[in-house]
Structures are given as structure tokens and as C-alpha cells.
Design a protein around this motif. Structure first.
Motif, PDB file in Angstrom:
ATOM      1  N   VAL A 187     -11.076  -1.190  -4.451  1.00  0.00           N
ATOM      2  CA  VAL A 187     -10.028  -0.451  -3.794  1.00  0.00           C
ATOM      3  C   VAL A 187     -10.913   0.741  -3.407  1.00  0.00           C
ATOM      4  O   VAL A 187     -11.652   1.187  -3.951  1.00  0.00           O
ATOM      5  CB  VAL A 187      -9.088  -0.104  -4.797  1.00  0.00           C
ATOM      6  CG1 VAL A 187      -8.063   1.199  -4.029  1.00  0.00           C
ATOM      7  CG2 VAL A 187      -8.102  -1.285  -5.239  1.00  0.00           C
ATOM      8  N   VAL A 231      -3.093  -2.207   1.828  1.00  0.00           N
ATOM      9  CA  VAL A 231      -2.666  -2.779   0.648  1.00  0.00           C
ATOM     10  C   VAL A 231      -1.334  -3.328   0.798  1.00  0.00           C
ATOM     11  O   VAL A 231      -0.819  -4.739   0.488  1.00  0.00           O
ATOM     12  CB  VAL A 231      -2.672  -1.938  -0.660  1.00  0.00           C
ATOM     13  CG1 VAL A 231      -1.327  -0.981  -0.547  1.00  0.00           C
ATOM     14  CG2 VAL A 231      -2.277  -2.941  -1.893  1.00  0.00           C
ATOM     15  N   VAL A 281      -7.962  -1.954   0.617  1.00  0.00           N
ATOM     16  CA  VAL A 281      -8.452  -2.822  -0.516  1.00  0.00           C
ATOM     17  C   VAL A 281      -9.300  -3.919   0.217  1.00  0.00           C
ATOM     18  O   VAL A 281      -9.177  -4.358   1.393  1.00  0.00           O
ATOM     19  CB  VAL A 281      -7.410  -3.624  -1.205  1.00  0.00           C
ATOM     20  CG1 VAL A 281      -6.415  -2.542  -1.985  1.00  0.00           C
ATOM     21  CG2 VAL A 281      -6.567  -4.594  -0.506  1.00  0.00           C
ATOM     22  N   TYR A 340       2.393  -0.826  -5.750  1.00  0.00           N
ATOM     23  CA  TYR A 340       1.052  -1.379  -5.679  1.00  0.00           C
ATOM     24  C   TYR A 340       0.142  -0.550  -6.918  1.00  0.00           C
ATOM     25  O   TYR A 340      -0.214   0.367  -6.499  1.00  0.00           O
ATOM     26  CB  TYR A 340       0.373  -1.120  -4.250  1.00  0.00           C
ATOM     27  CG  TYR A 340       1.320  -1.354  -3.265  1.00  0.00           C
ATOM     28  CD1 TYR A 340       1.429  -2.896  -2.911  1.00  0.00           C
ATOM     29  CD2 TYR A 340       1.798  -0.496  -2.587  1.00  0.00           C
ATOM     30  CE1 TYR A 340       1.901  -3.167  -1.980  1.00  0.00           C
ATOM     31  CE2 TYR A 340       2.579  -0.940  -1.384  1.00  0.00           C
ATOM     32  CZ  TYR A 340       2.863  -2.292  -1.032  1.00  0.00           C
ATOM     33  OH  TYR A 340       3.420  -2.694   0.112  1.00  0.00           O
TER      34      TYR A 340
END
Length: 405
Positions: free
Chosen positions: A255, A227, A218, A280
Motif C-alpha cells: 500500500v 483501493v 495499492v 478498506y
């Protein structure tokens, strides 16, 4: 197991299906009744325990030789579910895509191979089916499926379709042929990894929610990172969602492979000594509240319940067909059985209440009670038989079904 003397009443809707002839409907009712109530879910076991079957040869021909379209049968199953308020789909529902591996021993079974089974945590020999599944506040049932087959090592240049390819095929079928109105697709981290699947869902104007793997990249504060590394840098806010406590952080950011999406990092607070589980979650629902995203994703668990119930009680993994068409028909009839049990008979108020139960176990218990009632009704309808003759006939029925109470 007691002999099953008549079809379960949940099979009554099959009389209106155009995909089956009169005799094929008889066989379909036999198979559905057997999957729901027989001890053995194989062709031989069903023919032995469901007395209207006649013979396993006729039932086997129904699966492997008779001319009927299982895709048309499946569409009629879904149409039947839309006739009833408790099973009718809506825009507020969810479509879940996931796969399940059925451990098998036969080397000649269609599509059999070595697949990674996440429930076992290791590769197993079996068959792998990719399913789409509808769920909302009031109901859950399978939609369509595809069988995933691995190509042989020497045939890698001509490899079969990937699970991502099969998933995109299912999305196309659901959107262009079946017409499921649900606005949101749910994936696990494996399927959410495929950006082409995500783009395909979005091409139909639909939303999606799926978890990212911990190593997914990310971009935050102009820096690209994993992440899970981001999770260590941010401060989460504690919130209550449906009587569960979460520590939550959310932001819209880029992302890898997905572009700009909404990211929700949710740590579920538990009383366990182990570390709290962290999800996530990524979604194209940019403006949706975090609670809505977390609550929506929890619906994905319904397909796991379907797999568990179907394997344990409805013969999902018991197919012994070495013919690929026969195996496909077995799995379609299993989905039909699950749906008819979910729908439930409509002849009484009590039966309608059973159909709304959250667990499939209630419907199966109802089917067993109905089978016992049918047995007693058969005895009652023999008024001209003397007791010795009647008991001899009952003994014959139990011998035919090769089981015991």
C-alpha cells in the motif's frame, strides 16, 4: 436546578492525590461535582450551584492562578484507574487516536479557529482537541490530549505542530511515560494516512489498524490502482461476525506509503436501500484473522461515544476560559470527572454495579440521586431549626443556586 449541598462521593479518591494541596483538593472536588451534577458547566454556574464552592472568584483562581500540575494530576488519575479491576488496562486493550471539534462563538478563546467538523460536514469556528483513548471489553476512558492550533496565514513559515505531530507526541508519552500496555492502536482514515505516525507506533513494537481512503493506491497483480478500483475486481466471501453479515476479501499486499500490510475489504450487509458501507482496513497484523481485525476496529467507536457524552453532559465544550492554562485545566478536570464516574464509588454493591454500566448516563443519574440524598441529609441534620426557619434557609439555598427543580 436543586442546590448541591455536598461533594459527590466519586470525588473521594482526590483526597489521596499528591498533585493537589488541601485547599486545591476542595476546589477540584467542587469542579468535578459541578461537571457531573450541575446544570451549568461554567465556572460561574458551578460556583452558583455547588454550595461548597464559596465563590466563582476562588474557583477561577484555582483554574488560572494556583500552582498545580495538571499533567501530574492526569497521571494520578490513570494510576487510580489501575487500582480497580473493572478499569485496569491490559495488553488486550486498544488505544484510539482521534480528534473532535467543539463549536464556539468566542474569537478570543485559546486556539480558536476555523476547523473542519466531520459531524457537520463543513468548517466551523471552534477549538480542536486531539485525544488518545483506552478501551477494552470492560471499560473505556481518555488517556492524554493535545490542543491543535492553526497558524495564521502570515505565519505559515513558523506554523504550529500538525495533528500528526501531536499524535506522535502522545504516542511517545503513552509508551515512555505512562506505560499503557495495550498492544494495538486504532485510527480513522485521516490519521492512518500519516505513514510517520504508523512508523512511530511500530517503533514501540505495537500493532495498528486503520481504514484507507478510497483513493489510496495499492499494488495488486503487479498493477498499481486505487483501493476502490481493486474492490470492483475481487470476489468477496460472505461471513457472519458478531451477528452481523459481511462480504470480505483479504490479502497481504503493498500500500502506498505503508509498504507491505494486510488489507481487509469488508462490505457490511444491511437492510437499507442505500449501498452497503465498505471499509478498506489496513493493519500490520499480517497473520490475524479477518474477523479479529473487523471486531478490533469496531472498538474505535468508543471514542465517539466519549465525545458525545462529554459534550452533552460533562461540559467538554463549555469552557469559557480565555487563558490557555485555564482551558487546559478545565479539559483535564473533565477527563477526571469522566473517569471517576466510570470508576464509581465503592461503598456498596449497588454502586459498584452502577460503575460497570456501559452508558455514562447511568453514572450521571446516580450522581443526581446522590445530590438529592445529600440535600435531604442536610435537612435531616437541622433538628434544632423550627419549620419556618428551615424553609427560609432552603429558599435561600435555591436562590443561591438560581434554578428550579
Amino acid at each position: 436546578m436543586l442546590p448541591i449541598t455536598d461533594f459527590l462521593s466519586c470525588t473521594d479518591p482526590l483526597d489521596e492525590f499528591d498533585s493537589l494541596s488541601y485547599h486545591q483538593t476542595h476546589h477540584a472536588k467542587t469542579y468535578v461535582t459541578g461537571l457531573a451534577a450541575a446544570r451549568s458547566k461554567t465556572v460561574t454556574g458551578i460556583a452558583r450551584e455547588v454550595l461548597p464552592a464559596g465563590s466563582d472568584r476562588a474557583l477561577n483562581k484555582f483554574l488560572t492562578e494556583y500552582d498545580w500540575d495538571e499533567d501530574q494530576l492526569n497521571h494520578e488519575r490513570l494510576e487510580e484507574l489501575q487500582k480497580h479491576g473493572e478499569t485496569r488496562w491490559s495488553q488486550d486493550g486498544y488505544i484510539v487516536i482521534d480528534d473532535s471539534v467543539f463549536q464556539r462563538t468566542g474569537k478570543e478563546l485559546p486556539g480558536a479557529g476555523e476547523f473542519y467538523d466531520h459531524t457537520e460536514g463543513e468548517p466551523v469556528w471552534g477549538q480542536d482537541l486531539v485525544y488518545s483513548f483506552y478501551t477494552d471489553d470492560k471499560t473505556s476512558y481518555p488517556l492524554v490530549f493535545r490542543q491543535y492550533e492553526k497558524a495564521d496565514d502570515e505565519d505559515q513559515d513558523d506554523a504550529d505542530e500538525t495533528k500528526y505531530d501531536l499524535s506522535r507526541e502522545m504516542v511517545t508519552e503513552l509508551e515512555e511515560e505512562v506505560g499503557v500496555p495495550a498492544d494495538t492502536y486504532l485510527f480513522d482514515s485521516w490519521f492512518a494516512h500519516d505513514s510517520e505516525l504508523i512508523k512511530h507506533v511500530e517503533s514501540y513494537g505495537k500493532d495498528w489498524i486503520g481504514p484507507l481512503r478510497s483513493n489510496r493506491k495499492v499494488t495488486y497483480a503487479n498493477q498499481e490502482m486505487r483501493v476502490d478500483a481493486l474492490e470492483e475486481r475481487i470476489d468477496k466471501e460472505e461471513r457472519e461476525i458478531d451477528e452481523e453479515t459481511y462480504k470480505i476479501w483479504t490479502k497481504t499486499l503493498p500500500v502506498s506509503k505503508l509498504g507491505e500490510v494486510r488489507l481487509v475489504i469488508a462490505e457490511k450487509v444491511t437492510d437499507d436501500e442505500e449501498e452497503n458501507p465498505i471499509k478498506y482496513l489496513a493493519t500490520n497484523k499480517i497473520d490475524a484473522p479477518s474477523a479479529h481485525i473487523i471486531r478490533s476496529y469496531s472498538y474505535r467507536w468508543r471514542i465517539e461515544t466519549f465525545f458525545e457524552d462529554s459534550k452533552q453532559d460533562l461540559g467538554l465544550g463549555d469552557c469559557e476560559m480565555r487563558d490557555s492554562d485555564g482551558a487546559s485545566r478545565h479539559w483535564h478536570l473533565q477527563m477526571l470527572t469522566y473517569s471517576l464516574l466510570r470508576l464509581g464509588p465503592e461503598s456498596s454493591v449497588s454502586e459498584r454495579l452502577v460503575s460497570k454500566a456501559s452508558s455514562l448516563r447511568a453514572q450521571l443519574e446516580h450522581g443526581l440521586k446522590e445530590a438529592i440524598y445529600n440535600m435531604f441529609s442536610w435537612v435531616r441534620d437541622q433538628p434544632d431549626r423550627d419549620l419556618d426557619g428551615l424553609m427560609e434557609e432552603i429558599d435561600h439555598l435555591f436562590l443561591h443556586s438560581d434554578g428550579s427543580l
